[in-house]
Structure formats: C-alpha cells, structure tokens
Design a protein around this motif. Structure first.
Motif, short mmCIF file in Angstrom:
data_model
loop_
_atom_site.label_atom_id
_atom_site.label_comp_id
_atom_site.label_asym_id
_atom_site.label_seq_id
_atom_site.Cartn_x
_atom_site.Cartn_y
_atom_site.Cartn_z
N THR A 1 19.76 -0.98 11.36
CA THR A 1 21.04 -1.51 11.84
C THR A 1 22.23 -0.72 11.32
O THR A 1 23.19 -0.49 12.07
N TYR A 2 22.17 -0.27 10.08
CA TYR A 2 23.36 0.29 9.44
C TYR A 2 23.31 1.79 9.22
O TYR A 2 24.16 2.34 8.49
N THR A 3 22.35 2.48 9.82
CA THR A 3 22.33 3.94 9.73
C THR A 3 22.32 4.54 11.13
O THR A 3 21.86 3.91 12.08
N GLN A 4 22.82 5.75 11.22
CA GLN A 4 22.84 6.48 12.49
C GLN A 4 21.61 7.36 12.54
O GLN A 4 21.44 8.27 11.73
N HIS A 5 20.72 7.10 13.47
CA HIS A 5 19.50 7.90 13.60
C HIS A 5 18.97 7.77 15.01
O HIS A 5 19.43 6.94 15.80
N LYS A 6 17.99 8.58 15.31
CA LYS A 6 17.36 8.50 16.62
C LYS A 6 16.61 7.17 16.75
O LYS A 6 16.10 6.64 15.77
N SER A 7 16.53 6.68 17.98
CA SER A 7 15.88 5.39 18.22
C SER A 7 14.42 5.45 17.82
O SER A 7 13.72 6.45 18.08
N TRP A 8 13.94 4.38 17.19
CA TRP A 8 12.54 4.29 16.81
C TRP A 8 11.74 3.65 17.93
O TRP A 8 12.18 2.66 18.55
N ASP A 9 10.57 4.19 18.20
CA ASP A 9 9.65 3.51 19.10
C ASP A 9 8.86 2.47 18.31
O ASP A 9 9.04 2.31 17.09
N SER A 10 7.97 1.73 18.97
CA SER A 10 7.24 0.64 18.31
C SER A 10 6.39 1.17 17.16
O SER A 10 6.35 0.56 16.07
N PHE A 11 5.73 2.32 17.37
CA PHE A 11 4.87 2.86 16.32
C PHE A 11 5.69 3.26 15.09
O PHE A 11 5.31 2.96 13.96
N ARG A 12 6.84 3.90 15.33
CA ARG A 12 7.69 4.32 14.21
C ARG A 12 8.22 3.11 13.46
O ARG A 12 8.34 3.13 12.23
N TYR A 13 8.56 2.05 14.20
CA TYR A 13 9.09 0.86 13.56
C TYR A 13 8.04 0.22 12.65
O TYR A 13 8.34 -0.19 11.52
N VAL A 14 6.81 0.12 13.15
CA VAL A 14 5.73 -0.44 12.33
C VAL A 14 5.48 0.43 11.11
O VAL A 14 5.30 -0.06 9.99
N LEU A 15 5.47 1.75 11.33
CA LEU A 15 5.22 2.68 10.23
C LEU A 15 6.29 2.56 9.16
O LEU A 15 5.99 2.51 7.96
N MET A 16 7.57 2.51 9.57
CA MET A 16 8.66 2.39 8.61
C MET A 16 8.62 1.05 7.89
O MET A 16 8.95 0.96 6.70
N SER A 17 8.21 0.00 8.60
CA SER A 17 8.09 -1.31 7.96
C SER A 17 7.03 -1.28 6.86
O SER A 17 7.21 -1.87 5.79
N VAL A 18 5.91 -0.60 7.13
CA VAL A 18 4.85 -0.49 6.12
C VAL A 18 5.35 0.31 4.92
O VAL A 18 5.15 -0.08 3.76
N VAL A 19 6.03 1.44 5.19
CA VAL A 19 6.54 2.28 4.09
C VAL A 19 7.56 1.52 3.26
O VAL A 19 7.50 1.51 2.02
N PHE A 20 8.50 0.85 3.92
CA PHE A 20 9.52 0.08 3.20
C PHE A 20 8.89 -1.09 2.45
O PHE A 20 9.35 -1.48 1.37
N GLY A 21 7.84 -1.68 3.03
CA GLY A 21 7.15 -2.77 2.34
C GLY A 21 6.51 -2.29 1.05
O GLY A 21 6.59 -2.96 0.01
N ILE A 22 5.86 -1.12 1.10
CA ILE A 22 5.25 -0.55 -0.10
C ILE A 22 6.32 -0.25 -1.15
O ILE A 22 6.12 -0.51 -2.35
#
Length: 227
Positions: A24-45
């Motif tokens: 929400t608060y950073t400027q970046h390229k749009s994430w697809d569903s796979f990237r969103y799940v991947l980033m959620s896992v990384v941030f969760g760890i």
C-alpha cells in the motif's frame, strides 16, 4: 477448505499484514497472485524471526546470571516441518500480527529510502536502482531538489508550472498533481490561468516533465559574429 489449509492461512496472517502495508505504501510494479503469496511468506518468516529474537533476548536478559540454566523457548511455528498436524498458537498469531505493523512500516521506510539498493550500487554489486521506472525517479529528484517542476503538454499547447505534490504511474498513464500551478501557453508564454491544485493524466510519452525552464536565445548559431 480443509483443516491444513485453514491452519496455514492462519499462520500466514502476520506475513499478509506486513505485505499489505508494504504494497500500500510503496511505489513498485504490481504484484500478481504468485508474487503476493511469495512476499506474504517471506514477510511472515521475517516477522516470526523478529519475534524469536525478541523472545531469546528476553530469556537471555532474565537469566543473565546463569545462562547455562536457560531453557530456550522456540516458537511453535518452527516445529511445523516436523509435525504431521499443525498446532496453532493463537497468542503467537496475535503477537505476530501486532509485530507485523511496525515491521511493515520499517520495510516501507527502507524501500522509500532505497537503503539496500543504494548499498548495492555503491559496492558495484548491482546497476539496477530498484523497482521504480525513470518517470517516478525523475519526479522524485525534482521533488527533492526544488519541489517544483514544469510539465509540457504538447498536444494542448500548454506549459504548466507548479509544486510537485502527487505522482504516480500505472499500466496506462502517467499522473501528476501540482500545487499552486500556473498554466501558460507553450508557444507564446502567456499566462492562461492559475489554480491552487491541478491534476494531470496523460498516456506514455505525451507528458514532458522538467525542472528548470531556461528561455532559449534568439541568436542563431549560424551567425559568425556571435559564434
């Protein structure tokens, strides 16, 4: 959904919260569903690692007098690979969700300041500045330098000067919001009108943004007396 899926989704809640804040608060390229799940896992760890460090430091400080007697406590999430059935600790999920908020804001700060990319550039490890394109970077530089810019809309014969306030780029257009804007005729330089705020949106290549306006000399280069 079965029990295993529900358990995994529940455990990922801290990572999802952190990913939402970052997205929400950073400027970046749009994430697809796979990237969103991947980033959620990384941030969760990352969230659970931060919690584990905090727990271990608390135990270390509490038992500093006799470190050999400390019974180190591990979060239940680390035992998932060794368990046939996932056991959810509601307290850990709750604390993880709370920790994800400041961690997400820290991630936003680091991404905004481009701390990691700056380090890689200085060390010569990478020549890519980040996930932003040239339009966003250019407007950011103008915003940081003087806070002002000129926008040339060639199709409309308009030259607009104002203070940079909002800027964005999506798949279809480039957007700018300027404060205290002055709209001029690009051919004559005559002031058409002024406004406290103006929103501009154009397709790629139809908006030219620059920082300083220097009037070109009327002297021709071919004049030998002035060369």
């Amino acid at each position: 959904m079965n029990t295993l899926t529900v358990s995994l989704v529940t455990i990922m809640i801290p990572g999802v919260i952190m990913a939402l804040i970052y997205d929400t608060y950073t400027q970046h390229k749009s994430w697809d569903s796979f990237r969103y799940v991947l980033m959620s896992v990384v941030f969760g760890i990352i969230t659970y690692l931060a919690m584990q460090v905090a727990v271990s430091l608390f135990q270390l400080i509490a038992g500093i007098g006799d470190t050999k007697s400390i019974s180190w406590r591990l979060l239940s999430v680390w035992s998932i690979p060794n368990e046939e059935k996932i056991a959810i600790n509601p307290l850990e999920i709750l604390l993880g969700g709370l920790c994800a908020i400041p961690l997400g804001l820290i991630a936003v700060y680091l991404a905004t300041k481009r701390t990691f990319h700056e380090l890689l550039l200085r060390k010569g490890i990478s020549n890519k500045y980040g996930d932003d394109n040239a339009f966003i970077r250019s407007v950011e530089i103008m915003h940081r330098n003087t806070g002002q810019c000129y926008v040339l809309l060639h199709e409309n014969n308009m030259l607009i000067h104002g203070n940079v306030y909002l800027y964005n780029e999506n798949d279809k257009s480039q957007e700018l919001g300027l404060l205290n804007a002055t709209v001029l005729n690009s051919e004559t330089g005559a002031v058409l009108w002024t406004t406290g705020f103006i929103y501009l949106s154009k397709e790629y290549g139809k908006m030219v943004v620059f920082e300083n306006y220097i009037e070109a000399s009327n002297v021709k280069e071919s004049d030998p007396e002035n060369n």
